[in-house]
Design a protein around this motif. Structure first.
Motif, mmCIF file in Angstrom:
data_model
loop_
_atom_site.group_PDB
_atom_site.id
_atom_site.type_symbol
_atom_site.label_atom_id
_atom_site.label_comp_id
_atom_site.label_asym_id
_atom_site.label_seq_id
_atom_site.Cartn_x
_atom_site.Cartn_y
_atom_site.Cartn_z
ATOM 1 N N PHE A 1 10.058 29.282 -47.155
ATOM 2 C CA PHE A 1 10.996 29.716 -46.116
ATOM 3 C C PHE A 1 10.308 29.971 -44.780
ATOM 4 O O PHE A 1 10.935 30.433 -43.838
ATOM 5 N N GLY A 2 9.023 29.657 -44.689
ATOM 6 C CA GLY A 2 8.255 29.922 -43.483
ATOM 7 C C GLY A 2 8.114 28.711 -42.585
ATOM 8 O O GLY A 2 9.094 28.133 -42.108
ATOM 9 N N PHE A 3 6.862 28.325 -42.375
ATOM 10 C CA PHE A 3 6.563 27.257 -41.421
ATOM 11 C C PHE A 3 7.146 25.905 -41.824
ATOM 12 O O PHE A 3 7.435 25.080 -40.958
ATOM 13 N N ASP A 4 7.354 25.673 -43.113
ATOM 14 C CA ASP A 4 7.947 24.397 -43.538
ATOM 15 C C ASP A 4 9.343 24.222 -42.937
ATOM 16 O O ASP A 4 9.720 23.119 -42.536
ATOM 17 N N VAL A 5 10.106 25.303 -42.871
ATOM 18 C CA VAL A 5 11.446 25.234 -42.289
ATOM 19 C C VAL A 5 11.341 24.945 -40.794
ATOM 20 O O VAL A 5 12.071 24.106 -40.254
ATOM 21 N N THR A 6 10.407 25.626 -40.126
ATOM 22 C CA THR A 6 10.224 25.402 -38.689
ATOM 23 C C THR A 6 9.844 23.959 -38.422
ATOM 24 O O THR A 6 10.460 23.284 -37.590
ATOM 25 N N CYS A 7 8.834 23.471 -39.131
ATOM 26 C CA CYS A 7 8.344 22.102 -38.905
ATOM 27 C C CYS A 7 9.393 21.047 -39.237
ATOM 28 O O CYS A 7 9.381 19.966 -38.661
ATOM 29 N N GLY A 8 10.301 21.355 -40.130
ATOM 30 C CA GLY A 8 11.346 20.412 -40.503
ATOM 31 C C GLY A 8 12.578 20.471 -39.615
ATOM 32 O O GLY A 8 13.516 19.714 -39.806
ATOM 33 N N SER A 9 12.570 21.348 -38.636
ATOM 34 C CA SER A 9 13.732 21.510 -37.764
ATOM 35 C C SER A 9 13.771 20.426 -36.694
ATOM 36 O O SER A 9 12.731 19.979 -36.204
#
Length: 118
Positions: free
Chosen positions: A41-49
């Motif tokens: 729920f961290g940086f992976d969500v940001t990078c996938g935005s």
């Protein structure tokens, strides 16, 4: 070298908006916060935005700094809106309701636009 059919020069020229953020973290909570941000729920969500091109994380003492590149400020605003929605990622209070327990104070967030005249 190419990314999604664009060469690296084209990708670099597409980045138009930079976000620099600093998050003061409560004493003794940096490790737990970093673990959370490395989770699903961290940086992976940001990078996938939509519009996010890169994110780099820096830490020192009780502070986390982020350098993010986005195609547009609107993409970043849409990302923040998505993160703030109640129920985002299954969290009743949204993402902010979860991560605020780590913060020693409000984050500092600055937005910059590419200045091609420099």
């Amino acid at each position: 070298f190419s990314i999604f059919g664009f060469n690296t020069t084209q990708v670099a020229s597409m980045v138009m908006h930079v976000v620099v953020a600093e998050f003061p973290i409560k004493e003794g909570m940096m490790g737990e916060f970093c673990d959370f941000m490395k989770g699903p729920f961290g940086f992976d969500v940001t990078c996938g935005s939509k519009g996010c091109r890169t994110i780099k994380c820096y830490t020192k003492d009780n502070s986390m700094g982020l350098y993010e590149e986005w195609l547009t400020e609107e993409d970043h605003k849409a990302y923040l809106e998505m993160r703030s929605q109640p129920g985002h990622a299954g969290f009743e209070k949204g993402f902010g309701g979860i991560v605020e327990k780590f913060f020693a104070g409000p984050p500092s967030i600055k937005h910059f636009e590419l200045d091609e005249s420099l």
